[in-house]
Write a protein that holds these residues in place. Structure first.
Motif, PDB file in Angstrom:
ATOM      1  N   ALA A 155     -10.398 -35.213   6.592  1.00 37.76           N
ATOM      2  CA  ALA A 155      -9.591 -34.081   6.210  1.00 37.76           C
ATOM      3  C   ALA A 155      -9.192 -34.267   4.977  1.00 37.76           C
ATOM      4  CB  ALA A 155      -8.440 -34.086   7.334  1.00 37.76           C
ATOM      5  N   SER A 156      -9.663 -35.277   4.074  1.00 38.59           N
ATOM      6  CA  SER A 156      -9.096 -35.703   2.994  1.00 38.59           C
ATOM      7  C   SER A 156      -9.183 -34.214   1.857  1.00 38.59           C
ATOM      8  CB  SER A 156      -9.902 -36.771   1.958  1.00 38.59           C
ATOM      9  OG  SER A 156      -9.663 -37.823   2.903  1.00 38.59           O
ATOM     10  N   ARG A 157     -10.219 -33.592   1.705  1.00 37.72           N
ATOM     11  CA  ARG A 157     -10.571 -32.761   1.053  1.00 37.72           C
ATOM     12  C   ARG A 157      -9.767 -31.434   1.464  1.00 37.72           C
ATOM     13  NH1 ARG A 157     -14.184 -30.531  -3.016  1.00 37.72           N
ATOM     14  NH2 ARG A 157     -13.954 -28.176  -3.097  1.00 37.72           N
ATOM     15  N   LEU A 158      -9.612 -31.025   2.488  1.00 38.63           N
ATOM     16  CA  LEU A 158      -8.580 -30.058   2.896  1.00 38.63           C
ATOM     17  C   LEU A 158      -7.209 -30.211   2.689  1.00 38.63           C
ATOM     18  CD1 LEU A 158      -9.794 -28.618   6.408  1.00 38.63           C
ATOM     19  CD2 LEU A 158     -10.375 -27.435   4.153  1.00 38.63           C
ATOM     20  N   MET A 159      -6.755 -31.325   2.920  1.00 42.16           N
ATOM     21  CA  MET A 159      -5.210 -31.622   2.774  1.00 42.16           C
ATOM     22  C   MET A 159      -5.167 -31.531   0.997  1.00 42.16           C
ATOM     23  SD  MET A 159      -4.892 -34.787   5.601  1.00 42.16           S
ATOM     24  CE  MET A 159      -3.185 -34.955   4.962  1.00 42.16           C
ATOM     25  N   SER A 160      -6.332 -32.188   0.248  1.00 38.34           N
ATOM     26  CA  SER A 160      -5.774 -32.056  -0.990  1.00 38.34           C
ATOM     27  C   SER A 160      -5.844 -30.874  -1.666  1.00 38.34           C
ATOM     28  CB  SER A 160      -6.846 -33.167  -1.904  1.00 38.34           C
ATOM     29  OG  SER A 160      -8.163 -32.331  -1.694  1.00 38.34           O
TER      30      SER A 160
END
Length: 109
Positions: free
Chosen positions: A8-13
């Motif tokens: 989920a790193s990209r969505l969270m960033s």
């Protein structure tokens, strides 16, 4: 039942963006699809200091719903709509606007 780690790193960033890129839309659609599957346990994770860290699944589910709503235009503030109208008007105008429509002038100007 299948267990899948979802990064989920990209969505969270990208959560603070008002509009998604194409890659953002694909990441969101994939997360929504995984979360909708009754035969899949989705375990959201994110990268932190070269490690994967678990993200609370309930929080992530709410985050995905909120992100979809925001990126679909739900809950857009009237000030944002008015600003977008000014930008579109300036882009379509036959002549350059007399003052900037992107941001207010600097203090003391």
């Amino acid at each position: 039942m299948m267990r899948i780690l979802y990064d989920a790193s990209r969505l969270m960033s990208r959560a603070e963006r008002s509009a998604p890129t194409g890659v953002d839309r694909v990441c969101l659609a994939y997360a929504e699809w995984l979360l909708s599957r009754p035969d899949v346990v989705t375990l959201p994770v994110r990268g932190r200091k070269n490690r994967l860290v678990a993200v609370q699944p309930e929080w992530f589910r709410d985050f995905v719903v909120d992100l979809r709503a925001r990126w679909s235009g739900a809950g857009v503030a009237p000030a944002d709509v008015a600003h977008e109208a000014l930008l579109l008007e300036a882009l379509a105008a036959p002549a350059r606007p007399a003052k900037s429509v992107i941001s207010p002038p600097p203090a003391g100007a």
